[in-house]
Design a protein around this motif. Structure first.
Motif, PDB file in Angstrom:
ATOM      1  N   SER A 186       0.827  -1.211   0.000  1.00  0.00           N
ATOM      2  CA  SER A 186       0.000   0.000   0.000  1.00  0.00           C
ATOM      3  C   SER A 186       0.856   1.254   0.000  1.00  0.00           C
ATOM      4  CB  SER A 186      -0.920   0.001   1.221  1.00  0.00           C
ATOM      5  OG  SER A 186      -1.715  -1.152   1.246  1.00  0.00           O
ATOM      6  N   ILE A 187       1.950   1.210   0.730  1.00  0.00           N
ATOM      7  CA  ILE A 187       2.861   2.367   0.763  1.00  0.00           C
ATOM      8  C   ILE A 187       3.407   2.656  -0.625  1.00  0.00           C
ATOM      9  CG2 ILE A 187       5.140   3.106   1.592  1.00  0.00           C
ATOM     10  CD1 ILE A 187       4.381   1.706   4.271  1.00  0.00           C
ATOM     11  N   LYS A 188       3.700   1.604  -1.389  1.00  0.00           N
ATOM     12  CA  LYS A 188       4.186   1.797  -2.765  1.00  0.00           C
ATOM     13  C   LYS A 188       3.094   2.394  -3.648  1.00  0.00           C
ATOM     14  CE  LYS A 188       7.541  -1.958  -2.468  1.00  0.00           C
ATOM     15  NZ  LYS A 188       7.932  -3.317  -2.924  1.00  0.00           N
ATOM     16  N   SER A 194       2.016  11.809   0.413  1.00  0.00           N
ATOM     17  CA  SER A 194       2.873  11.743   1.601  1.00  0.00           C
ATOM     18  C   SER A 194       2.065  11.587   2.886  1.00  0.00           C
ATOM     19  CB  SER A 194       3.752  12.988   1.688  1.00  0.00           C
ATOM     20  OG  SER A 194       2.957  14.161   1.768  1.00  0.00           O
ATOM     21  N   GLU A 195       0.876  12.202   2.939  1.00  0.00           N
ATOM     22  CA  GLU A 195       0.063  12.132   4.151  1.00  0.00           C
ATOM     23  C   GLU A 195      -0.377  10.690   4.428  1.00  0.00           C
ATOM     24  OE1 GLU A 195      -4.013  14.105   6.067  1.00  0.00           O
ATOM     25  OE2 GLU A 195      -3.272  14.738   4.099  1.00  0.00           O
ATOM     26  N   ILE A 196      -0.849   9.998   3.379  1.00  0.00           N
ATOM     27  CA  ILE A 196      -1.304   8.616   3.547  1.00  0.00           C
ATOM     28  C   ILE A 196      -0.121   7.692   3.813  1.00  0.00           C
ATOM     29  CG2 ILE A 196      -2.366   6.651   2.371  1.00  0.00           C
ATOM     30  CD1 ILE A 196      -4.328   8.519   1.091  1.00  0.00           C
ATOM     31  N   VAL A 197       0.998   7.941   3.147  1.00  0.00           N
ATOM     32  CA  VAL A 197       2.198   7.124   3.375  1.00  0.00           C
ATOM     33  C   VAL A 197       2.638   7.221   4.829  1.00  0.00           C
ATOM     34  CG1 VAL A 197       4.661   6.936   2.877  1.00  0.00           C
ATOM     35  CG2 VAL A 197       3.021   7.126   0.999  1.00  0.00           C
ATOM     36  N   THR A 198       2.622   8.431   5.370  1.00  0.00           N
ATOM     37  CA  THR A 198       2.989   8.620   6.785  1.00  0.00           C
ATOM     38  C   THR A 198       2.043   7.852   7.694  1.00  0.00           C
ATOM     39  OG1 THR A 198       3.880  10.821   6.311  1.00  0.00           O
ATOM     40  CG2 THR A 198       3.319  10.326   8.606  1.00  0.00           C
ATOM     41  N   PHE A 199       0.756   7.898   7.372  1.00  0.00           N
ATOM     42  CA  PHE A 199      -0.245   7.192   8.162  1.00  0.00           C
ATOM     43  C   PHE A 199      -0.006   5.678   8.110  1.00  0.00           C
ATOM     44  CE2 PHE A 199      -4.298   4.842   7.516  1.00  0.00           C
ATOM     45  CZ  PHE A 199      -4.703   4.797   8.834  1.00  0.00           C
ATOM     46  N   LEU A 200       0.236   5.144   6.913  1.00  0.00           N
ATOM     47  CA  LEU A 200       0.439   3.699   6.765  1.00  0.00           C
ATOM     48  C   LEU A 200       1.728   3.242   7.449  1.00  0.00           C
ATOM     49  CD1 LEU A 200      -0.676   3.179   3.053  1.00  0.00           C
ATOM     50  CD2 LEU A 200      -1.928   2.537   5.117  1.00  0.00           C
ATOM     51  N   LYS A 201       2.760   4.046   7.370  1.00  0.00           N
ATOM     52  CA  LYS A 201       4.020   3.692   8.042  1.00  0.00           C
ATOM     53  C   LYS A 201       3.834   3.660   9.553  1.00  0.00           C
ATOM     54  CE  LYS A 201       7.390   5.189   4.566  1.00  0.00           C
ATOM     55  NZ  LYS A 201       8.483   6.145   4.233  1.00  0.00           N
ATOM     56  N   SER A 202       2.965   4.529  10.058  1.00  0.00           N
ATOM     57  CA  SER A 202       2.721   4.543  11.508  1.00  0.00           C
ATOM     58  C   SER A 202       2.024   3.267  11.968  1.00  0.00           C
ATOM     59  CB  SER A 202       1.874   5.763  11.893  1.00  0.00           C
ATOM     60  OG  SER A 202       0.528   5.612  11.455  1.00  0.00           O
ATOM     61  N   ASP A 354      -5.268  -0.313 -12.414  1.00  0.00           N
ATOM     62  CA  ASP A 354      -6.043   0.829 -11.925  1.00  0.00           C
ATOM     63  C   ASP A 354      -7.145   0.412 -10.954  1.00  0.00           C
ATOM     64  OD1 ASP A 354      -4.494   2.539 -13.384  1.00  0.00           O
ATOM     65  OD2 ASP A 354      -5.877   2.660 -15.088  1.00  0.00           O
ATOM     66  N   SER A 355      -7.833  -0.704 -11.254  1.00  0.00           N
ATOM     67  CA  SER A 355      -8.929  -1.138 -10.395  1.00  0.00           C
ATOM     68  C   SER A 355      -8.431  -1.527  -9.008  1.00  0.00           C
ATOM     69  CB  SER A 355      -9.663  -2.320 -11.038  1.00  0.00           C
ATOM     70  OG  SER A 355     -10.736  -2.738 -10.235  1.00  0.00           O
ATOM     71  N   TYR A 356      -7.310  -2.250  -8.967  1.00  0.00           N
ATOM     72  CA  TYR A 356      -6.739  -2.659  -7.680  1.00  0.00           C
ATOM     73  C   TYR A 356      -6.313  -1.432  -6.875  1.00  0.00           C
ATOM     74  CZ  TYR A 356      -3.473  -4.748  -4.332  1.00  0.00           C
ATOM     75  OH  TYR A 356      -2.812  -5.116  -3.185  1.00  0.00           O
ATOM     76  N   LYS A 357      -5.629  -0.496  -7.538  1.00  0.00           N
ATOM     77  CA  LYS A 357      -5.186   0.720  -6.857  1.00  0.00           C
ATOM     78  C   LYS A 357      -6.374   1.493  -6.304  1.00  0.00           C
ATOM     79  CE  LYS A 357      -0.916   1.606  -9.453  1.00  0.00           C
ATOM     80  NZ  LYS A 357      -0.234   2.531 -10.364  1.00  0.00           N
ATOM     81  N   GLU A 358      -7.437   1.610  -7.111  1.00  0.00           N
ATOM     82  CA  GLU A 358      -8.610   2.361  -6.676  1.00  0.00           C
ATOM     83  C   GLU A 358      -9.222   1.742  -5.429  1.00  0.00           C
ATOM     84  OE1 GLU A 358     -13.041   3.702  -8.323  1.00  0.00           O
ATOM     85  OE2 GLU A 358     -11.702   2.516  -9.589  1.00  0.00           O
ATOM     86  N   ASN A 359      -9.321   0.415  -5.396  1.00  0.00           N
ATOM     87  CA  ASN A 359      -9.902  -0.254  -4.239  1.00  0.00           C
ATOM     88  C   ASN A 359      -9.017  -0.135  -3.007  1.00  0.00           C
ATOM     89  OD1 ASN A 359     -12.547  -1.882  -4.745  1.00  0.00           O
ATOM     90  ND2 ASN A 359     -11.362  -2.124  -6.618  1.00  0.00           N
ATOM     91  N   MET A 360      -7.699  -0.160  -3.188  1.00  0.00           N
ATOM     92  CA  MET A 360      -6.790   0.020  -2.066  1.00  0.00           C
ATOM     93  C   MET A 360      -6.911   1.436  -1.507  1.00  0.00           C
ATOM     94  SD  MET A 360      -5.038  -2.727  -1.304  1.00  0.00           S
ATOM     95  CE  MET A 360      -3.378  -2.370  -0.730  1.00  0.00           C
ATOM     96  N   ILE A 361      -6.976   2.400  -2.403  1.00  0.00           N
ATOM     97  CA  ILE A 361      -7.129   3.795  -1.979  1.00  0.00           C
ATOM     98  C   ILE A 361      -8.428   3.974  -1.201  1.00  0.00           C
ATOM     99  CG2 ILE A 361      -7.556   6.140  -2.827  1.00  0.00           C
ATOM    100  CD1 ILE A 361      -5.578   5.472  -5.140  1.00  0.00           C
ATOM    101  N   ASN A 362      -9.514   3.376  -1.715  1.00  0.00           N
ATOM    102  CA  ASN A 362     -10.807   3.495  -1.038  1.00  0.00           C
ATOM    103  C   ASN A 362     -10.802   2.824   0.329  1.00  0.00           C
ATOM    104  OD1 ASN A 362     -12.074   4.973  -3.054  1.00  0.00           O
ATOM    105  ND2 ASN A 362     -12.781   3.162  -4.153  1.00  0.00           N
ATOM    106  N   ALA A 363     -10.041   1.732   0.468  1.00  0.00           N
ATOM    107  CA  ALA A 363      -9.962   1.055   1.767  1.00  0.00           C
ATOM    108  C   ALA A 363      -9.381   1.986   2.822  1.00  0.00           C
ATOM    109  CB  ALA A 363      -9.116  -0.213   1.656  1.00  0.00           C
ATOM    110  N   VAL A 364      -8.338   2.731   2.447  1.00  0.00           N
ATOM    111  CA  VAL A 364      -7.723   3.673   3.382  1.00  0.00           C
ATOM    112  C   VAL A 364      -8.664   4.847   3.653  1.00  0.00           C
ATOM    113  CG1 VAL A 364      -5.797   5.246   3.761  1.00  0.00           C
ATOM    114  CG2 VAL A 364      -5.392   3.021   2.702  1.00  0.00           C
TER     115      VAL A 364
END
Length: 375
Positions: A186-188, A194-202, A354-364
């Motif tokens: 997800s971080i990749k 950057s905001e979401i990456v920081t959140f996921l790393k935490s 694109d579909s996988y990325k969209e669903n991952m983004i929506n999960a967060v």
């Protein structure tokens, strides 16, 4: 072991031939091997044909090294004792397949497809009607477990002592690795945010401990959860009836475990957010109805409020997001890329469509949304 003589005794017929084929595609079943056995013979002097489902604990090293045998044993215990107890103390019978044979390594079930039941296609996102059918059945099982623990506490405690929970302080190395692997993926995906990456790393630090804290948080009402309500474990018939299979991940705790798991994995983001309140109302309405039918004390029923389940859902939101991370790859992975050993490490990055990325983004985004959700 499962020869003509075995099925003659099991079904009380003369068997002339057996044929076996895989009942699951690669990547659709991880703990066991599932086969469909076609049985041809004569019963009452008439040609007879049927099929049964044989579920066998997998002997590959990946499953054995992670104690999946204990999960398989959970299902054996469910069909030996738990299901009968739940149905004994419930006015409404749980919708599960009939089990013909049961030991710690093998289970034989009726073939639900013979009666018109089938699962939805892999990756199918449930609509509102489908979700309500499942939630109604979840509430029935939860109410039955409440009835059992109140009316026969001795049997209920014995049941719990025999079950193996996959969520425990001692740790689950495979699950912890899954959480970390999918957080890294997800971080990749979010590298430009950057905001979401920081959140996921935490979340990466002590992520398993954070989930255990969720499961161990005190709650007023604890039930026996199915624990694994993804699409492959739910059979539909004409979108008006369902049956639920695979009771390997049973867990005693907050009912939000089943609800969060089901809603995050099987519904798309829009449906989840638009119909969230209506689906929780459906759960509360049916939980109260079944509990009233089961003669559960009115003081306990009065605690089953929308506010109560909302608070439980908020607590489990992180678990829902992590489950979404783990199961989304199953929807998108090319079956040719994996084997039954379930070694997915080398194929995660092939999922970057694109579909996988969209669903991952929506999960967060949904995690953030429901952490702040108010009716």
């Amino acid at each position: 072991m499962f020869d003509k003589e075995f099925f003659e005794k099991l079904l009380n017929l003369k068997v002339s031939n057996l044929k076996i084929e895989n009942a699951c595609e690669i990547g659709e079943n991880f703990v066991s091997k599932v086969e469909r056995i076609f049985i041809y013979g004569i019963k009452n002097d008439i040609d007879f044909q049927t099929s049964l489902i044989l579920k066998t604990f997998s002997t590959n090293p990946a499953t054995q090294s992670h104690n999946f045998d204990k999960q398989f044993q959970n299902e054996s215990i469910f069909y030996k004792t738990i299901l009968n107890l739940l149905n004994k103390y419930s006015r409404s019978t749980l919708k599960t397949p009939k089990c013909f044979y049961n030991n710690e390594k093998h289970l034989i079930f009726e073939d639900l497809t013979l009666d018109g039941f089938k699962t939805k296609p892999k990756g199918h996102r449930f609509d509102l009607n489908e979700a309500k059918l499942v939630i109604k059945e979840i509430s029935k099982m939860h109410s039955a477990s409440l009835s059992l623990q109140i009316k026969d506490s001795k049997s209920f405690l014995e049941v719990l002592s025999n079950l193996h929970s996959f969520m425990n302080k001692e740790g689950n190395q495979l699950l912890e690795k899954c959480y970390l692997d999918h957080l890294n993926t997800s971080i990749k995906i979010f590298e430009e945010n950057s905001e979401i990456v920081t959140f996921l790393k935490s979340l990466k630090e002590n992520v398993y401990s954070k989930v255990i804290e969720i499961f161990e948080k005190p709650t007023e009402i604890k039930v026996l959860n199915h624990g694994d309500l993804w699409g492959n474990n739910i059979f539909f018939k004409n979108d008006v009836d369902i049956k639920i299979i695979d009771f390997q991940m049973l867990h005693y705790g907050s009912p939000a475990m089943d609800l969060v798991y089901f809603l995050w994995i099987n519904l798309d983001s829009e449906n989840r957010k638009t119909n969230f309140k209506e689906l929780l109302e459906c759960y509360i309405e049916n939980l109260k109805r079944f509990s009233f039918e089961n003669d559960i004390d009115s003081n306990l029923i009065n605690k089953m409020t929308l506010q109560w389940i909302q608070n439980e859902m908020k607590t489990f939101t992180l678990y829902g997001m992590l489950c979404c991370f783990i199961f989304l790859p199953v929807f998108y992975i090319n079956l040719d890329d994996i084997s039954r050993n379930y070694h997915l490490d080398n194929v995660y990055m092939k999922l970057m469509n694109d579909s996988y990325k969209e669903n991952m983004i929506n999960a967060v985004r949904d995690f953030i949304h429901f952490q702040n959700y108010n009716f």
